[in-house]
Write an enzyme that holds these catalytic residues in place. Structure first.
Site, mmCIF file in Angstrom:
data_model
loop_
_atom_site.group_PDB
_atom_site.id
_atom_site.type_symbol
_atom_site.label_atom_id
_atom_site.label_comp_id
_atom_site.label_asym_id
_atom_site.label_seq_id
_atom_site.Cartn_x
_atom_site.Cartn_y
_atom_site.Cartn_z
ATOM 1 N N CYS A 16 -20.106 6.667 0.918
ATOM 2 C CA CYS A 16 -18.879 6.326 0.667
ATOM 3 C C CYS A 16 -18.670 4.967 -0.125
ATOM 4 O O CYS A 16 -17.546 4.603 -0.812
ATOM 5 C CB CYS A 16 -17.826 6.532 1.788
ATOM 6 S SG CYS A 16 -17.672 8.172 2.305
ATOM 7 N N HIS B 92 -10.998 2.341 0.237
ATOM 8 C CA HIS B 92 -11.529 3.766 0.313
ATOM 9 C C HIS B 92 -10.597 4.617 1.041
ATOM 10 O O HIS B 92 -9.974 4.326 1.884
ATOM 11 C CB HIS B 92 -12.828 3.327 1.268
ATOM 12 C CG HIS B 92 -13.573 4.940 1.580
ATOM 13 N ND1 HIS B 92 -13.660 5.760 0.485
ATOM 14 C CD2 HIS B 92 -13.963 5.330 2.683
ATOM 15 C CE1 HIS B 92 -14.235 7.031 1.016
ATOM 16 N NE2 HIS B 92 -14.491 6.603 2.399
ATOM 17 N N ASN C 159 -11.075 12.613 1.454
ATOM 18 C CA ASN C 159 -11.922 11.546 1.141
ATOM 19 C C ASN C 159 -12.900 12.106 0.111
ATOM 20 O O ASN C 159 -13.613 12.995 0.260
ATOM 21 C CB ASN C 159 -12.673 11.480 2.628
ATOM 22 C CG ASN C 159 -13.805 10.401 2.636
ATOM 23 O OD1 ASN C 159 -14.054 9.963 1.433
ATOM 24 N ND2 ASN C 159 -14.307 10.110 3.658
HETATM 25 O O1 UT7 Z 1 -15.702 7.944 4.594
HETATM 26 C C1 UT7 Z 1 -16.752 7.918 5.779
HETATM 27 C C2 UT7 Z 1 -16.011 7.174 6.884
HETATM 28 N N1 UT7 Z 1 -15.391 8.268 7.562
HETATM 29 C C3 UT7 Z 1 -14.268 8.004 8.190
HETATM 30 O O2 UT7 Z 1 -14.048 7.067 8.127
HETATM 31 C C4 UT7 Z 1 -13.932 8.921 9.232
HETATM 32 C C5 UT7 Z 1 -13.620 8.445 10.492
HETATM 33 N N2 UT7 Z 1 -13.059 9.279 11.434
HETATM 34 C C6 UT7 Z 1 -11.674 9.823 11.339
HETATM 35 O O3 UT7 Z 1 -11.128 9.739 10.726
HETATM 36 C C7 UT7 Z 1 -11.283 10.476 12.752
HETATM 37 O O4 UT7 Z 1 -11.982 10.365 13.692
HETATM 38 C C8 UT7 Z 1 -11.146 12.045 12.544
HETATM 39 C C9 UT7 Z 1 -9.841 12.266 11.672
HETATM 40 C C10 UT7 Z 1 -12.524 12.643 12.037
HETATM 41 C C11 UT7 Z 1 -10.661 12.707 14.072
HETATM 42 O O5 UT7 Z 1 -9.568 12.230 14.395
HETATM 43 P P1 UT7 Z 1 -9.515 11.526 15.951
HETATM 44 O O6 UT7 Z 1 -8.417 11.147 16.085
HETATM 45 O O7 UT7 Z 1 -10.586 10.566 16.082
HETATM 46 O O8 UT7 Z 1 -10.041 12.748 16.869
HETATM 47 P P2 UT7 Z 1 -11.043 13.146 17.909
HETATM 48 O O9 UT7 Z 1 -12.393 13.500 16.928
HETATM 49 O O10 UT7 Z 1 -11.109 12.137 18.948
HETATM 50 O O11 UT7 Z 1 -10.427 14.514 18.418
HETATM 51 C C12 UT7 Z 1 -9.433 14.691 18.970
HETATM 52 C C13 UT7 Z 1 -9.155 16.153 19.334
HETATM 53 C C14 UT7 Z 1 -10.292 16.831 19.896
HETATM 54 O O12 UT7 Z 1 -9.883 17.841 20.791
HETATM 55 P P3 UT7 Z 1 -10.075 17.691 22.479
HETATM 56 O O13 UT7 Z 1 -11.427 17.311 22.742
HETATM 57 O O14 UT7 Z 1 -9.273 16.358 22.734
HETATM 58 O O15 UT7 Z 1 -9.478 18.794 23.058
HETATM 59 C C15 UT7 Z 1 -10.970 17.577 18.754
HETATM 60 O O16 UT7 Z 1 -11.682 18.602 19.130
HETATM 61 O O17 UT7 Z 1 -8.855 16.980 18.155
HETATM 62 C C16 UT7 Z 1 -9.752 18.034 17.833
HETATM 63 N N3 UT7 Z 1 -9.908 18.261 16.478
HETATM 64 C C17 UT7 Z 1 -8.975 18.984 15.810
HETATM 65 N N4 UT7 Z 1 -8.055 19.820 16.001
HETATM 66 C C18 UT7 Z 1 -7.402 20.271 15.090
HETATM 67 C C19 UT7 Z 1 -10.759 17.658 15.643
HETATM 68 N N5 UT7 Z 1 -10.632 18.215 14.494
HETATM 69 C C20 UT7 Z 1 -9.566 18.845 14.492
HETATM 70 C C21 UT7 Z 1 -8.833 19.743 13.407
HETATM 71 N N6 UT7 Z 1 -7.709 20.494 13.892
HETATM 72 N N7 UT7 Z 1 -9.295 19.600 12.188
#
Ligand code: UT7
Length: 329
Positions: free
Chosen positions: A119, A256, A286
């Site tokens: 990225c 970004h 992204n």
């Molecule tokens: O460009 C390169 C750099 N990349 C980034 O900067 C990305 C960085 N990361 C993020 O933007 C975030 O971590 C995400 C958007 C990917 C995820 O958000 P989060 O608040 O960190 O969620 P999480 O991974 O902690 O997941 C929370 C919950 C999980 O469920 P449980 O285990 O709490 O039951 C996931 O399974 O949300 C669930 N989950 C979803 N639910 C609905 C993960 N993806 C989804 C989804 N829809 N698409």
């Protein structure tokens, strides 16, 4: 002649961008995976993203963005002495996407190469082009960030497939006596490679089954999020400190576009109201290397960013790689 009058700067002479026509909304995704518009919007700020058409490649997107940047700069393809494409989704293993774009533009003969910094690819490419111009070796450079990330997503993995989109952005840099790019600060740390990667490759072998992965992006989203916020805090402070500037000097933050919450955290660190931050993640998702130049082009064409203003560009991505560029537009 004073010292400053003798110095050469790389100035942005024109910007351009291109997005594929096909729009994929959060509701579209919710039809095939267990997600919702509400979850995606509140966790990421994304409402929709673009997806390249069948047969449309990264070099097609890059060509369009590059053509528009050349037009905006009022220069022809034959003026270009250096063409760099930041991409992690090249059309082919080789030749480079930059060579393919060069030929499509009719800029044949100039130096052309790709930079893979995930990225941060566009930021790295910008920093390299800046060095060539400052050194007096090149007077006109075309710098492009272009990706078709959707080609390597696992559409059943809701943790990644909702985040990415396709697109390209470009800038033409020209040598100038007036300040343009003021400083660039690029970094990488390979220690965290497995937090965000696509572990299939040439030298490691075309054996997707080995990683039980297929050719797809794998990410530990939550961990990447935490590192991204901390690292971007540090890199914007680094840019300000290196130039002895207060936070209030920055007119626009052009970050970004990975996640609105990460962008808001950086803005808060800079004590910048969101009105002075360019946000496209809601419509683009992204787009990896494409994201910063796409945001910049949108800001320029909408009339938000004006000549003479101070811009801070930053990115963070797989590798990890990260960097910033401070420039007077
Ligand atoms: O460009 C390169 C750099 N990349 C980034 O900067 C990305 C960085 N990361 C993020 O933007 C975030 O971590 C995400 C958007 C990917 C995820 O958000 P989060 O608040 O960190 O969620 P999480 O991974 O902690 O997941 C929370 C919950 C999980 O469920 P449980 O285990 O709490 O039951 C996931 O399974 O949300 C669930 N989950 C979803 N639910 C609905 C993960 N993806 C989804 C989804 N829809 N698409």
């Amino acid at each position: 002649m004073t010292q400053s009058a003798r110095r050469i700067f790389a100035r942005i002479a024109g910007t351009g961008s291109y997005l594929p026509d096909k729009v994929l909304s959060n509701d579209d995704l919710a039809k095939t995976i267990d997600t919702s518009d509400e979850w995606i919007r509140t966790r990421t700020g994304i409402r929709e993203r673009r997806v390249a058409a069948d047969g449309q490649t990264t070099s097609d997107l890059a060509f369009e963005a590059g053509r528009r940047a050349l037009e905006a700069a009022g220069v022809t393809a034959s003026d270009v002495q250096l063409l760099i494409v930041g991409t992690t989704t090249p059309d082919l293993i080789f030749p480079s996407t930059a060579c393919l774009v060069q030929h499509k533009l009719g800029a044949n003969g100039c130096m052309a190469f790709d930079v893979n910094a995930a990225c941060s690819g566009f930021m790295y490419a910008l920093a390299i082009a800046d060095q060539f111009i400052r050194a007096g070796n090149v007077r006109t450079a075309l710098v492009i960030g272009a990706e078709t990330l959707t080609r390597m997503l696992d559409w059943s993995d809701r943790g990644t497939c909702v985040l990415f989109g396709d697109g390209a952005g470009a800038v033409v840099l020209k040598a100038d006596d007036e300040t343009g790019i003021i400083s660039t600060h690029m970094h990488a740390d390979g220690a965290h490679k497995e937090l965000l990667w696509n572990p299939v490759g040439v030298s490691a072998g075309f054996r997707p089954e080995q990683h039980n992965a297929g050719v797809r992006v794998l990410m530990s989203g939550n961990e990447v999020f935490k590192v991204a916020v901390k690292t971007l805090d540090a890199v914007v402070e680094e840019a300000l400190a290196a130039n002895d500037l207060p936070r209030s000097a920055i007119d626009w933050l052009i970050p970004h576009q990975a996640n609105l919450r990460i962008i808001q955290a950086t803005a808060k660190r800079l004590e910048m109201p969101m009105e002075r931050v360019i946000v496209t993640v809601d419509r683009h998702g992204n787009t990896s290397s494409g994201s910063v130049p796409l945001a910049l082009d949108e800001a320029v064409r909408s009339g938000k960013v004006q000549r003479g203003q101070l811009l801070l560009l930053e990115a963070f991505g797989g590798g990890f790689t990260w960097g910033s560029a401070l420039l007077r537009y």
